[in-house]
Design a protein around this motif. Structure first.
Motif, short mmCIF file in Angstrom:
data_model
loop_
_atom_site.label_atom_id
_atom_site.label_comp_id
_atom_site.label_asym_id
_atom_site.label_seq_id
_atom_site.Cartn_x
_atom_site.Cartn_y
_atom_site.Cartn_z
N THR A 269 -9.42 -2.37 22.89
CA THR A 269 -8.20 -1.66 22.50
C THR A 269 -8.37 -0.15 22.58
O THR A 269 -7.43 0.60 22.26
N ALA A 270 -9.57 0.31 22.97
CA ALA A 270 -9.87 1.75 23.03
C ALA A 270 -9.54 2.43 21.71
O ALA A 270 -8.98 3.53 21.66
N THR A 271 -9.91 1.76 20.60
CA THR A 271 -9.61 2.26 19.26
C THR A 271 -10.84 2.13 18.38
O THR A 271 -11.44 1.05 18.33
N PRO A 272 -11.24 3.16 17.65
CA PRO A 272 -12.38 3.05 16.74
C PRO A 272 -12.15 1.95 15.71
O PRO A 272 -11.01 1.70 15.29
N TRP A 273 -13.23 1.32 15.28
CA TRP A 273 -13.12 0.15 14.40
C TRP A 273 -12.34 0.46 13.13
O TRP A 273 -11.44 -0.31 12.74
N ASP A 274 -12.66 1.54 12.45
CA ASP A 274 -11.97 1.87 11.19
C ASP A 274 -10.46 1.93 11.41
O ASP A 274 -9.67 1.37 10.64
N GLU A 275 -10.06 2.64 12.44
CA GLU A 275 -8.64 2.80 12.73
C GLU A 275 -8.01 1.48 13.14
O GLU A 275 -6.88 1.16 12.73
N LEU A 276 -8.72 0.69 13.93
CA LEU A 276 -8.18 -0.57 14.42
C LEU A 276 -7.90 -1.53 13.27
O LEU A 276 -6.80 -2.09 13.16
N LEU A 277 -8.88 -1.73 12.38
CA LEU A 277 -8.68 -2.66 11.26
C LEU A 277 -7.63 -2.12 10.29
O LEU A 277 -6.80 -2.89 9.78
N THR A 278 -7.63 -0.83 10.05
CA THR A 278 -6.66 -0.25 9.13
C THR A 278 -5.24 -0.41 9.65
O THR A 278 -4.34 -0.86 8.92
N ARG A 279 -5.00 -0.07 10.91
CA ARG A 279 -3.66 -0.12 11.47
C ARG A 279 -3.16 -1.54 11.67
O ARG A 279 -1.97 -1.83 11.48
N ARG A 280 -4.05 -2.44 12.05
CA ARG A 280 -3.63 -3.79 12.44
C ARG A 280 -3.66 -4.80 11.32
O ARG A 280 -2.99 -5.84 11.40
N VAL A 281 -4.44 -4.53 10.25
CA VAL A 281 -4.55 -5.51 9.17
C VAL A 281 -4.26 -4.89 7.80
O VAL A 281 -3.39 -5.36 7.07
N LEU A 282 -4.99 -3.84 7.43
CA LEU A 282 -4.88 -3.32 6.07
C LEU A 282 -3.50 -2.75 5.77
O LEU A 282 -2.88 -3.08 4.74
N GLU A 283 -2.99 -1.91 6.66
CA GLU A 283 -1.67 -1.31 6.42
C GLU A 283 -0.54 -2.32 6.45
O GLU A 283 0.33 -2.31 5.56
N PRO A 284 -0.47 -3.23 7.42
CA PRO A 284 0.62 -4.22 7.42
C PRO A 284 0.65 -5.08 6.16
O PRO A 284 1.73 -5.46 5.69
N LEU A 285 -0.51 -5.38 5.59
CA LEU A 285 -0.57 -6.21 4.39
C LEU A 285 -0.44 -5.39 3.10
O LEU A 285 -0.45 -5.95 2.01
N GLY A 286 -0.32 -4.08 3.22
CA GLY A 286 -0.15 -3.22 2.05
C GLY A 286 -1.41 -3.06 1.22
O GLY A 286 -1.32 -2.89 -0.01
N LEU A 287 -2.58 -3.07 1.86
CA LEU A 287 -3.84 -3.01 1.14
C LEU A 287 -4.33 -1.57 1.02
O LEU A 287 -5.34 -1.16 1.60
#
Length: 349
Positions: free
Chosen positions: A184-202
């Motif tokens: 995804t050409a995205t750093p891990w922290d940003e990838l997990l935050t944008r794709r999982v943590l933020e959508p779930l409101g964590l």
């Protein structure tokens, strides 16, 4: 110990008297400086806190805890989201995604092999323990950066043909994280935050230490010696998550009732069994969870530990119960947190 209404979380409701009593008993059974048992029954939450140490300045249920290998459930959910979005396939060769080549050793290892621990890779890369020995009781992963994990993978030769045997591997899941970041050409922290943590409101979940006003302090097996914040080096996908108890309940409740939630399809995807093992093949695995049978239906769970903290996450769809158990003490021989939480969740109903 009290049940507390946390800002931004559904108000707690009375659980059955039996379950309430068992939650309190579980806190004291763990025998750690700080203990939190956070339970949700059909979305109604109760939190019980305690411990053998003095109460920290920040209430225990408001601190973030290192969940260690239970972070792999977040990584599995991220993989599901990227697969369903068409950005990767479970059959993709990890080496091709990482380096554009298919080396003789690891060329057949796919993303699904990595997430299900069937890659044939060892638990840790060759030579890892030697470099980690000076930091073994504090931060053994800190000196092993991302580029070294990737190089070790590309130079590896799996011990078994991928897809033929199950062997738990922090190495494999770490490689999966780097593969998804590369794809995804995205750093891990940003990838997990944008794709999982933020959508779930964590909002109370993160991947890096934030200091004692935010994060719980771990302890060694004596229950007195504090440990420094855990640094994971290039193994982020295998164990970097720190989370507040209520965030963990939000995460688990999403798995129990995905309909109408963000990531609903991905939440269902990670709950499907993909392999069996153990006596009578009664124990199943999904792309994110261990799945064991109980008298109250299947139980999905994952545990984790760092140098000074432990965690257990689990849920039972048939009873509507989710449980997050956390402590600030690492046992090396006798593990009370995981066994206590596993038994409580499996028997509750």
């Amino acid at each position: 110990m009290t049940a507390q209404d946390i800002a931004g979380a559904p108000p707690p409701a009375a659980v059955s008297a039996d379950l309430d009593m068992r939650l309190e008993e579980a806190v004291w059974a763990v025998d750690a400086p700080d203990v939190v048992f956070a339970c949700s029954v059909d979305g109604r939450r109760t939190v019980r806190c305690g411990g053998t140490g003095p109460a920290p300045p920040v209430p225990r249920e408001l601190l973030r805890y290192e969940i260690g290998s239970a972070s792999k459930t977040f990584t599995g959910l991220l993989l599901a989201r990227l697969v369903l979005a068409g950005l990767v396939s479970g059959d993709d060769a990890a080496a091709v995604r990482l380096a554009g080549t298919r080396p003789a050793g690891t060329g057949d290892v796919t993303l699904m092999h990595l997430v299900t621990h069937t890659s044939g890779l060892p638990s840790l890369p060759s030579g890892f323990r030697r470099q980690a020995l000076p930091r073994w009781s504090t931060n053994p992963y800190a000196g092993y950066p991302a580029e070294r994990v990737v190089r070790a993978f590309l130079d590896s030769r799996p011990r078994h043909r991928p897809g033929t045997r199950w062997r738990y591997s922090n190495f494999g899941v770490a490689v999966l994280g780097h593969t998804l970041a590369a794809a995804t050409a995205t750093p891990w922290d940003e990838l997990l935050t944008r794709r999982v943590l933020e959508p779930l409101g964590l909002a109370g979940t993160g991947l890096s230490p934030a200091g004692p006003a935010v994060d719980a302090t771990g302890h060694r097996a004596d229950g007195a010696t504090p440990t420094p914040p855990f640094l994971i080096g290039g193994f982020q996908a295998a164990g970097a998550v720190r989370a507040r108890p209520h965030d963990l309940l939000t995460f688990l409740e999403a798995h129990l009732a995905p309909e109408g939630r963000p990531l609903a399809d991905a939440l269902r995807w990670v709950c499907r069994p993909v392999l069996r093992r153990g006596w009578g093949h009664r124990h199943e695995h999904t792309p994110a969870w261990f799945r064991h049978p109980t008298a109250n239906g299947p139980m999905y769970f994952h545990s984790g530990a760092t140098s000074g903290q432990q965690a257990f996450l689990g849920f039972c769809p048939d009873t509507g119960i989710a449980l997050a158990a956390l402590s600030t003490r690492r046992y090396h021989r006798r593990d009370r947190l995981v066994s206590t939480a596993y038994r409580l969740l499996g028997e509750a109903g």
